[in-house]
Motif scaffolding. Structure first.
Motif, PDB file in Angstrom:
ATOM      1  N   ASN A 221       5.879  -6.077  -2.959  1.00 25.48           N
ATOM      2  CA  ASN A 221       7.228  -6.806  -2.259  1.00 25.48           C
ATOM      3  C   ASN A 221       8.212  -6.855  -3.444  1.00 25.48           C
ATOM      4  O   ASN A 221       7.998  -5.997  -4.150  1.00 25.48           O
ATOM      5  N   PHE A 251       4.661 -12.950   5.080  1.00 26.62           N
ATOM      6  CA  PHE A 251       5.790 -12.085   4.917  1.00 26.62           C
ATOM      7  C   PHE A 251       6.500 -11.803   6.453  1.00 26.62           C
ATOM      8  O   PHE A 251       5.538 -11.543   7.657  1.00 26.62           O
ATOM      9  N   GLU A 255       9.733  -7.507   4.510  1.00 27.95           N
ATOM     10  CA  GLU A 255       9.597  -8.327   3.313  1.00 27.95           C
ATOM     11  C   GLU A 255       8.386  -7.736   2.344  1.00 27.95           C
ATOM     12  O   GLU A 255       8.426  -8.139   1.011  1.00 27.95           O
ATOM     13  N   VAL A 256       7.554  -7.021   2.929  1.00 31.10           N
ATOM     14  CA  VAL A 256       6.397  -6.550   2.014  1.00 31.10           C
ATOM     15  C   VAL A 256       6.092  -5.063   2.797  1.00 31.10           C
ATOM     16  O   VAL A 256       6.280  -4.868   3.944  1.00 31.10           O
TER      17      VAL A 256
END
Ligand code: BTN
Length: 260
Positions: A221, A251, A255-256
């Motif tokens: 992330n 997440f 976001e990841v």
């Protein structure tokens, strides 16, 4: 309670079946997703249509990337559905698109995995990308443009070394029209599941084919890279990861990222 084999077996499409999608072929276009949106904006009824092109001049990938696809070597198309689905259930469109691709590949004896949220990987390389763009009226999805890039005959991907295709995997040349028809049969099956609101079944299948459910994989992330196993996928599509120390992390999209 099904094993992987018999769950998928329920979805073996019968090659003599036909779907009722209206297929619109355009030789060249900026992006099939953009073109579908333009026609919808002009009030065309595209529900249950497929827009397919030989070449996209501005093929869109996720994360604002370009989708690489040589002219007439792969399938680049958008399926347009008008599913009357609550916005809160929009991730089901992603799930059925992923599952239909897994099922289609399985029918060619290719074992594939879903990389959350909806990339399809074979031998750790990406064979298809999905870009879904929804229009919303009130709390419902009025139109869903499900853009799919399925790599078929292309053998070299200069922009993306982590890409693969049917031809790379098998050595064969494929007839694009036939592969589209076969894929659409698999898609129709899962569209029917969604229309019948068989959410549990879709969830179970999605989870079954998801990469990283039974093994710790490396993610990154904004702050760090870490190892984690998938604990759950929330109804809204959020990814719930568990680290080796037992920490639970949640997440949203973008976001990841899985490092693979
Ligand atoms: C991804 O990057 O993984 C998503 C790729 C989606 C590509 C397809 S090709 C047909 C449709 N039209 C587009 O412009 N993009 C999607």
């Amino acid at each position: 309670r099904g094993t992987k084999q018999n769950v998928i077996a329920r979805y073996e499409a019968n090659e003599t079946m036909k779907t009722d999608y209206k297929v619109i072929h355009i030789p060249e276009i900026d992006s099939t997703n953009n073109y579908a949106q333009k026609l919808i904006d002009e009030q065309y009824d595209l529900c249950n249509s497929v827009i397919i092109t030989d070449f996209q001049t501005l093929g869109k990938g996720s994360y604002n990337n370009h989708w690489e696809s040589k002219r007439a070597e792969n399938l680049t198309f958008s399926v347009i559905l008008c599913p009357a689905l609550e916005v809160s259930n929009q991730f089901y469109l992603s799930k059925i698109a992923s599952l239909s691709l897994i099922s289609y590949l399985e029918s060619l004896s290719i074992t594939a995995k879903i990389k959350w949220p909806n990339d399809i990987l074979v031998e750790n390389k990406k064979i298809t990308g999905i870009l879904i763009e929804n229009s919303i009226i009130g709390s419902k999805i009025s139109n869903s443009i499900i853009g799919i890039g399925l790599n078929i005959n292309q053998k070299e991907f200069s922009l993306n070394p982590k890409a693969t295709s049917l031809s790379i995997l098998s050595g064969f040349e494929y007839n694009l029209k036939k592969e589209l028809d076969t894929f659409l049969l698999h898609f129709k099956k899962f569209e029917n599941n969604l229309n019948k609101k068989e959410f549990d079944f879709i969830n179970k299948n999605y989870f079954l084919h998801l990469l990283g459910v039974n093994s710790y994989l490396r993610y990154k992330n904004k702050e760090k890279t870490f190892e984690a196993v998938i604990e759950n996928i929330e109804e809204n599509g959020k990814l719930v990861l568990k680290s080796k120390s037992g920490e639970i992390m949640k997440f949203g999209f973008k976001e990841v990222e899985l490092i693979y």
